[in-house]
Scaffold this active site. Structure first.
Site, PDB file in Angstrom:
ATOM      1  N   SER A 239       0.853  -1.189   0.000  1.00  0.00           N
ATOM      2  CA  SER A 239       0.000   0.000   0.000  1.00  0.00           C
ATOM      3  C   SER A 239       0.885   1.235   0.000  1.00  0.00           C
ATOM      4  O   SER A 239       2.108   1.139   0.113  1.00  0.00           O
ATOM      5  CB  SER A 239      -0.903   0.005   1.234  1.00  0.00           C
ATOM      6  OG  SER A 239      -0.166   0.469   2.346  1.00  0.00           O
ATOM      7  N   LYS A 240       0.231   2.382  -0.089  1.00  0.00           N
ATOM      8  CA  LYS A 240       0.989   3.639  -0.165  1.00  0.00           C
ATOM      9  C   LYS A 240       1.891   3.850   1.043  1.00  0.00           C
ATOM     10  O   LYS A 240       2.860   4.583   0.980  1.00  0.00           O
ATOM     11  CB  LYS A 240       0.014   4.812  -0.267  1.00  0.00           C
ATOM     12  CG  LYS A 240      -0.524   4.947  -1.673  1.00  0.00           C
ATOM     13  CD  LYS A 240      -1.377   6.187  -1.823  1.00  0.00           C
ATOM     14  CE  LYS A 240      -2.016   6.162  -3.190  1.00  0.00           C
ATOM     15  NZ  LYS A 240      -3.174   6.998  -3.310  1.00  0.00           N
ATOM     16  N   ARG A 241       1.518   3.220   2.163  1.00  0.00           N
ATOM     17  CA  ARG A 241       2.326   3.412   3.367  1.00  0.00           C
ATOM     18  C   ARG A 241       3.688   2.709   3.268  1.00  0.00           C
ATOM     19  O   ARG A 241       4.627   3.061   3.944  1.00  0.00           O
ATOM     20  CB  ARG A 241       1.574   2.900   4.596  1.00  0.00           C
ATOM     21  CG  ARG A 241       0.881   4.013   5.354  1.00  0.00           C
ATOM     22  CD  ARG A 241      -0.034   3.455   6.412  1.00  0.00           C
ATOM     23  NE  ARG A 241      -1.208   2.853   5.784  1.00  0.00           N
ATOM     24  CZ  ARG A 241      -1.704   1.677   6.104  1.00  0.00           C
ATOM     25  NH1 ARG A 241      -1.137   0.943   7.029  1.00  0.00           N
ATOM     26  NH2 ARG A 241      -2.765   1.212   5.490  1.00  0.00           N
ATOM     27  N   ASP A 242       3.767   1.708   2.397  1.00  0.00           N
ATOM     28  CA  ASP A 242       5.013   0.932   2.294  1.00  0.00           C
ATOM     29  C   ASP A 242       6.003   1.552   1.316  1.00  0.00           C
ATOM     30  O   ASP A 242       7.192   1.272   1.349  1.00  0.00           O
ATOM     31  CB  ASP A 242       4.714  -0.492   1.821  1.00  0.00           C
ATOM     32  CG  ASP A 242       3.639  -1.146   2.648  1.00  0.00           C
ATOM     33  OD1 ASP A 242       3.834  -1.180   3.876  1.00  0.00           O
ATOM     34  OD2 ASP A 242       2.625  -1.594   2.085  1.00  0.00           O
ATOM     35  N   GLY A 243       5.505   2.370   0.413  1.00  0.00           N
ATOM     36  CA  GLY A 243       6.364   2.951  -0.617  1.00  0.00           C
ATOM     37  C   GLY A 243       5.443   3.575  -1.636  1.00  0.00           C
ATOM     38  O   GLY A 243       4.244   3.300  -1.631  1.00  0.00           O
TER      39      GLY A 243
END
Ligand code: GLU
Length: 463
Positions: A239-243
């Site tokens: 998800s966007k939180r990971d990269g």
């Protein structure tokens, strides 16, 4: 001939996972001397297709993926879909269903109460009674209601679904006549001659319905490769939180397209234990049979490592061009070779490299207070003044080694450690204690500017 395709639904940007399957599809077509098509699945009219398409094209350009033929837009192919829906109606392989939303709700509730799978019950399948006049009908396809549906999958093997567990006579045209997703995907792939479909395994559950459409229309289904998802370090979907998920964000962060493609090709595919692949090598070696059966794991350190590799192996002329978008103009800088040679071994991204260049070529605007406190004690200023004298008496000062010698001479004469001059000098030249080699920095800015910065620090810093 191998024909592959990438078929994004326009969402506003090209997703990193999408680029990976696009790359796999591209490489497989190239390796076989086939075709790689780009089809925009823009049947959802509420979205801004034009901008989303531009974003995909821009990202393709940046990484250097070229599609064959014109770009296909589903929004421009409506007449074709209508024609095939009509064909199925004429052949009695599809039919109008007049069930209202309320009736569907009632059916659903009954099935849920009886703990049955919710599904359309086929009540209009062979209906020859009077049709209700007040409901605009949908078109449903006659799906097999029992028996196996077999997907030939190059990664997962033979995947067998039982029709009674998953299928019903599903809708292929809505009441307003617009065709549904699984119908158009199958029609388009068949008409475009796509015979190898490489896509994320989140689409595996769509494959049985698509096969039903292929068979009803008498088309040969393609060979599928359902690629396992990209996971984060915790084993969850990326998800966007990971990269960043937007491909163009990687450009902004200072990644080279070669590094990104190399990173992506290794997410789920391998060739022995090789990590570095040039574009040509990828084209020559890629084979979807080597795609892993399990999910791949996104790993920023790996991407940074690859990016550092590609930066290090870029020519200085290339780096000059690549750094321009980050506000760094080195074309006519006479020490750019020294500067870039020193920094390309240290930078993980172009952005980081741009910051390093800027830290050297621009006079420091402020001095880091902690660094001053640490470096400017005792006779630091006197040492710097002596160093200015050392520089002044030397004529030919061009190379880092010239500056290194000057520093060495001073520490030897004074019998002090290198840190005694290194630390205050670093603060004077760069404004802080970290940064690249001082000898390189001074060689790049030259003797006059070095003296100017050291004098300013001696007079300007209160210690
Ligand atoms: N349009 C679909 C998507 O963006 C892909 C369809 C397919 O690859 O079959 O997820």
């Amino acid at each position: 001939m191998t024909v592959t395709r990438f078929a994004p639904s326009p969402t506003g940007y090209l997703h990193i996972g999408g680029l990976r399957t696009a790359l796999f599809s591209y490489l497989w077509a190239r390796k076989n001397g086939g075709k790689f098509l780009l089809r925009i699945e823009d049947t959802d009219e509420r979205r801004n297709n034009h901008e989303a398409t531009e974003a995909i094209i821009e990202a393709f350009k940046w990484v250097g993926l070229e599609h064959d033929d014109e770009i296909f837009f589903q929004s421009e192919r409506k007449a074709l879909y209508t024609q095939y829906i009509q064909q199925l109606l004429d052949e009695n392989k599809a039919y109008y269903c007049y069930m209202s939303k309320e009736e569907l709700d009632v059916l659903r509730e009954q099935q849920m109460a009886a703990k049955e799978r919710t599904r359309y019950d086929g009540r209009y399948r062979d209906f020859d009674g009077e049709t209700p006049g007040d409901t605009a009908p949908v078109v449903r396809i006659k799906a097999p209601l029992s028996g196996p549906i077999v997907i030939r999958d190059g990664i997962k093997g033979e995947v067998v679904f039982q029709a009674e567990d998953i299928l019903d006579d599903f809708i292929i045209a809505r009441a307003d006549g617009t065709p549904t997703y699984n119908f158009v995907v199958a029609v388009d792939d068949a008409l475009m001659g796509v015979n190898e479909v490489i896509r994320g395994d989140d689409h595996l559950s769509n494959a049985p319905k698509q096969i039903v459409v292929y068979e009803a229309l008498g088309f040969e289904p393609p060979r599928f490769y359902h690629v396992p998802m990209i996971h984060n370090q915790d084993g969850k979907k990326l998800s966007k939180r990971d990269g960043a998920t937007d491909v163009m964000a990687y450009k902004e962060m200072g990644y080279l397209p070669e590094a990104l493609l190399n990173f992506l090709v290794r997410l789920g595919w391998s060739h022995g234990d090789q990590e570095i692949f040039s574009f040509e090598e990828m084209c020559a070696l890629f084979d979807p049979k080597d795609i892993n059966k399990s999910a791949s794991v996104y790993n920023t350190e790996k991407l940074d490592w690859l990016n550092a590799h590609y930066i290090k192996n870029s020519s200085n002329a290339t780096l000059v061009t690549l750094l321009e978008p980050y506000g760094i103009t080195l074309v006519s800088h006479d020490k750019k070779e020294i500067l870039l040679d020193a920094l390309k071994d240290r930078a993980k991204t172009l952005k980081e490299m741009a910051t390093m260049v800027d830290e050297i070529v621009s006079t420091p605007k402020t001095y880091d207070a902690k660094a001053v406190k640490k470096a400017f004690k005792g006779d630091a200023k006197a040492i710097l003044e002596d160093f200015i004298l050392k520089l002044q008496v030397r004529d030919e000062m061009h190379l880092p080694s010239d500056y290194h010698e000057a520093m060495e001479e001073l520490v030897n004469e004074k019998g002090i450690g290198f840190g005694k001059i290194g630390q205050p000098l670093r603060v004077a030249l760069l404004g802080k204690l970290s940064g690249p080699g001082l000898d390189t920095g001074m060689a790049v800015i030259g003797k006059e500017e070095s003296i100017r910065r050291i004098s300013s620090a001696v007079t300007g810093i209160d210690s």
